[in-house]
Design an enzyme around this catalytic site. Structure first.
Site, short mmCIF file in Angstrom:
data_model
loop_
_atom_site.label_atom_id
_atom_site.label_comp_id
_atom_site.label_asym_id
_atom_site.label_seq_id
_atom_site.Cartn_x
_atom_site.Cartn_y
_atom_site.Cartn_z
N CYS A 2 0.83 -1.19 0.00
CA CYS A 2 0.00 0.00 0.00
C CYS A 2 0.87 1.25 0.00
O CYS A 2 2.10 1.17 -0.08
CB CYS A 2 -0.91 0.00 1.23
SG CYS A 2 -1.82 -1.53 1.46
N ARG A 53 -4.90 1.61 -0.66
CA ARG A 53 -4.91 0.16 -0.53
C ARG A 53 -4.67 -0.57 -1.85
O ARG A 53 -5.35 -0.31 -2.85
CB ARG A 53 -6.24 -0.32 0.05
CG ARG A 53 -6.25 -1.82 0.36
CD ARG A 53 -7.60 -2.28 0.87
NE ARG A 53 -7.52 -3.63 1.42
CZ ARG A 53 -8.57 -4.37 1.75
NH1 ARG A 53 -9.79 -3.89 1.58
NH2 ARG A 53 -8.40 -5.58 2.25
N LEU A 54 -3.71 -1.48 -1.84
CA LEU A 54 -3.56 -2.51 -2.86
C LEU A 54 -3.86 -3.82 -2.14
O LEU A 54 -3.05 -4.32 -1.36
CB LEU A 54 -2.14 -2.52 -3.45
CG LEU A 54 -1.85 -3.59 -4.50
CD1 LEU A 54 -2.76 -3.43 -5.71
CD2 LEU A 54 -0.39 -3.54 -4.94
N ILE A 57 -3.82 -9.42 1.02
CA ILE A 57 -4.23 -10.37 2.05
C ILE A 57 -5.54 -9.89 2.67
O ILE A 57 -5.63 -8.73 3.09
CB ILE A 57 -3.15 -10.49 3.15
CG1 ILE A 57 -1.82 -10.98 2.57
CG2 ILE A 57 -3.63 -11.39 4.28
CD1 ILE A 57 -1.82 -12.41 2.11
N GLU A 81 3.93 -6.79 3.93
CA GLU A 81 3.32 -8.07 4.26
C GLU A 81 4.02 -8.67 5.47
O GLU A 81 5.25 -8.61 5.59
CB GLU A 81 3.46 -9.08 3.09
CG GLU A 81 2.97 -8.58 1.75
CD GLU A 81 1.46 -8.45 1.66
OE1 GLU A 81 0.76 -8.91 2.58
OE2 GLU A 81 0.98 -7.87 0.67
#
Length: 670
Positions: A2, A53-54, A57, A81
């Site tokens: 992100c 946001r990308l 999860i 991550e």
């Protein structure tokens, strides 16, 4: 993956965070997060957190950021991550003290882990991350960068506030953020291809060093701590056999690749056809039986300097049953994408590989893949460069001839006299530089990709900079790294120094920075299996003698992966991936470089064109990057700061250190 941004207004400041202010900073990074956006502003408007946001999860809305704990006293924005989040979540659930609102969000794991263990929770995280945590009870902001520096995090303290973001361009949206050149950082950039942390090329803007956190109190007091150093986590493998070491390498690498397959969106692999990316593709293909998507870049013509590796990439793609994609690039692609690349770099990166990284990232994204594994780090950990072998020999030679102090002084004086000729060849100047370092009791190796020596820089600096840096040395940037190395390294060998230096400088601030900036420019997440911190700790536990056995580059890694990938790929001559900028310099690209450099030298009091000109053919990209960056961010009317007011005095800072352009033709082989 992100984009994060935030601001903390100190108690002695009248500044208050507005929705418009925060959103403007946040949305200039929309490419980092096209799947959503959010803001949190504290009730007193002194703290703001923004997020693009990308989704990778937990794709649900409940996993959206900024995210808070149960009672809203702890807030987080997070880029990256945590690969072992399920394991940490299970541990927290056994403790039974936390209420969960998401199914499997790694962001929520960060919140509850911090509640449970405080800042020490980061020792449990296995992943890549740039984290900002606001502790409302303690009125403290925490900024954290991952151990290796895969994810960048920038910050600035000015006008009674601290701002931070994943990209510098977000900080520049603050109308009171001054824009100017950090000339010391420029000096280092011209040595190391990138600026070493905490510096950036922007005066007043810094980047957090790898393995470091900052704690900022609401009164402006800042504390910095290095929470991880590889030498604190090594277990020397002096009594292990080479077979045992090779088995451990493969086992740990297999674990690292498996962790980086965890995703709720499609994952692929960048494939060059070399040992590292081929191993990534082979290990990635193990287990689930699904075809991996692989992506490769080549050029529309054959260049002697960079022969095509596409046949080798196709070979490993066929072996693992991959869905393989290729893209052939042309000189026009470089010219068409230059302004976009410079914009997304934020500050100059003296590596033209930014261009193919951008295009291979776009190739992956255009084919529906959101996450890709890349091969950075292997060469640095396992002695993979020819230049390193040469440097190791030079260091052994320098160590073989200790001289008394008077003779050293005499030798240095002679070198300064010999090196004073501005027309001296690169080879002669490099030889003088190596001897100068040896006579000064400094290591020969100053980085895996040295750009200009201190003497060469004096040839093209403006008179003002030449005077300012007359007695300056790039060694000043390396001194703290060398001190940590000498204090902590279990084996202070020349090779371990080379690896440790690049782990602290070239990898995070050049190689990983180019991957982050170019992949995120097209909303793609890049993961780096060879730089999992557990794998790095293992690699740095291997003695130099094992890594350099029989003078074979990457010998122990080759032993480890033999049988995983074909012997033909293991034993072939290393090529390396580059960009034919030298060949292109003789056509349109060269004309463009000279035009931009002349304009830059006329308008910025930094370089002289007559001094720069002899270096343009071989090192023009590095110099052009400075010129285009200055033009984009400093010199143009639109780059001028707006409505600057007088800065509010801040508390003393304390430091506590422990230890889309047109896409070229796509070719998909059958």
């Amino acid at each position: 993956m992100c984009g994060i941004v935030g601001v903390l207004s100190f108690t002695n400041s009248a500044f208050r965070v507005s929705e418009h202010y925060l959103t403007r900073m946040r949305d200039v990074m929309a490419h980092r997060g096209p799947d959503g956006a959010g803001n949190f502003i504290s009730p007193d408007h002194r703290l703001g957190l923004g997020f693009r946001r990308l989704a990778i999860i937990d794709l649900s809305e409940r996993a959206m950021q900024p995210m808070s704990n149960e009672d809203g006293t702890l807030w987080v924005v997070f880029n990256g991550e945590i690969y072992n989040h399920a394991e940490i979540r299970a541990e927290l659930e056994r403790l039974g003290r936390h209420r969960w609102k998401t199914d499997h969000s790694d962001t929520e794991v960060i919140l509850h882990a911090f509640e449970q263990w405080g800042i020490d929770c980061i020792q449990k995280f296995r992943g890549m991350f740039a984290i900002a945590l606001w502790d409302m009870k303690q009125r403290q902001l925490w900024l954290i960068r991952d151990r290796i520096g895969v994810k960048p995090l920038y910050y600035s303290i000015h006008h009674g506030r601290m701002t931070f973001a994943s990209e510098i361009k977000a900080l520049l949206e603050d109308p009171e953020q001054a824009r100017g050149v950090n000339e010391e950082a420029l000096y280092y950039y011209l040595s190391f291809h990138a600026t070493p942390a905490p510096l950036t090329l922007f005066a007043g803007i810094q980047k957090l060093a790898p393995g470091t956190w900052l704690r900022i109190n609401e009164d402006g007091h800042v504390q910095e701590c290095r929470y991880w150093d590889v030498w604190d986590h090594t277990q020397p493998l002096t009594n292990a056999s080479e077979d045992e070491i090779a088995e451990r390498i493969l086992s740990e690498l297999r674990t690292s690749v498996k962790l980086r397959k965890i995703s709720d969106v499609p994952v692929g692999v960048f494939l060059s056809g070399g040992i590292d990316s081929s191993t990534n593709a082979a290990l990635f293909s193990e287990g689930d039986g699904q075809a991996v998507n692989t992506f490769s870049i080549g050029y529309d013509k054959e260049y002697e300097s960079y022969p095509s590796e596409l046949p080798y990439a196709r070979k490993i793609a066929r072996k693992v049953g991959a869905q393989h994609h290729e893209l052939l690039l042309r000189e026009s692609d470089l010219l068409d994408s230059l302004s976009l690349i410079v914009k997304h770099q934020d500050e100059p990166l003296a590596d033209p590989v930014c261009m193919p990284v951008y295009f291979v990232s776009k190739l992956a994204r255009d084919n529906g893949v959101i996450v890709c594994q890349v091969g950075e780090g292997s060469d640095e950990l396992f002695w993979g460069y020819k230049y390193w072998r040469h440097s190791l020999r030079l260091q052994h030679f320098a160590n073989s001839f200790p001289l008394p102090k008077p003779l050293r002084k005499l030798g240095l004086a002679g070198l300064n006299f010999m090196d004073g000729n501005p027309g001296a060849s690169d080879r002669r100047q490099f030889s003088c530089e190596v001897l100068r370092r040896a006579l000064s009791n400094r290591p020969v190796f100053w980085g895996g990709a040295e750009l200009f020596s201190d003497t060469q820089k004096q040839q093209f600096f403006s008179p003002r900079l030449r005077k300012r840096f007359a007695d300056f040395s790039s060694w000043e940037a390396l001194r703290p790294i060398r001190q940590r190395f000498e204090e902590k390294a279990w084996e202070p060998s020349p090779l371990n120094w080379m690896t440790y230096l690049d782990l602290n400088l070239r990898l995070p601030e050049l190689l990983l920075m180019r991957v982050d900036k170019m992949s995120m420019a097209v909303s793609l997440e890049a993961r780096v299996p060879f730089l999992d911190h557990k794998f790095v700790e293992l690699a740095m536990s291997i003695p130099q003698a094992v890594k350099t056995r029989n003078g074979v580059l990457k010998s122990i890694l080759k032993k480890a992966v033999r049988g995983v990938i074909p012997d033909e790929l293991i034993d072939r001559k290393k090529q390396g991936f580059g960009v034919p900028v030298y060949e292109w310099y003789h056509t349109k690209f060269g004309q463009y470089v000279e035009k931009e450099m002349k304009e830059f030298c006329e308008n910025a009091d930094l370089f002289q064109f007559e001094g720069v000109s002899p270096f343009l053919k071989k090192r023009g990209w590095a110099l052009l990057n400075v010129a285009l960056w200055w033009k984009q961010y400093i010199g143009s009317p639109s780059a001028a700061p707006r409505a600057l007011s007088e800065p509010v005095p801040l508390q003393t800072r304390q430091v506590d250190v422990q230890g889309s352009p047109r896409l070229a033709q796509q070719i998909v082989p059958q």
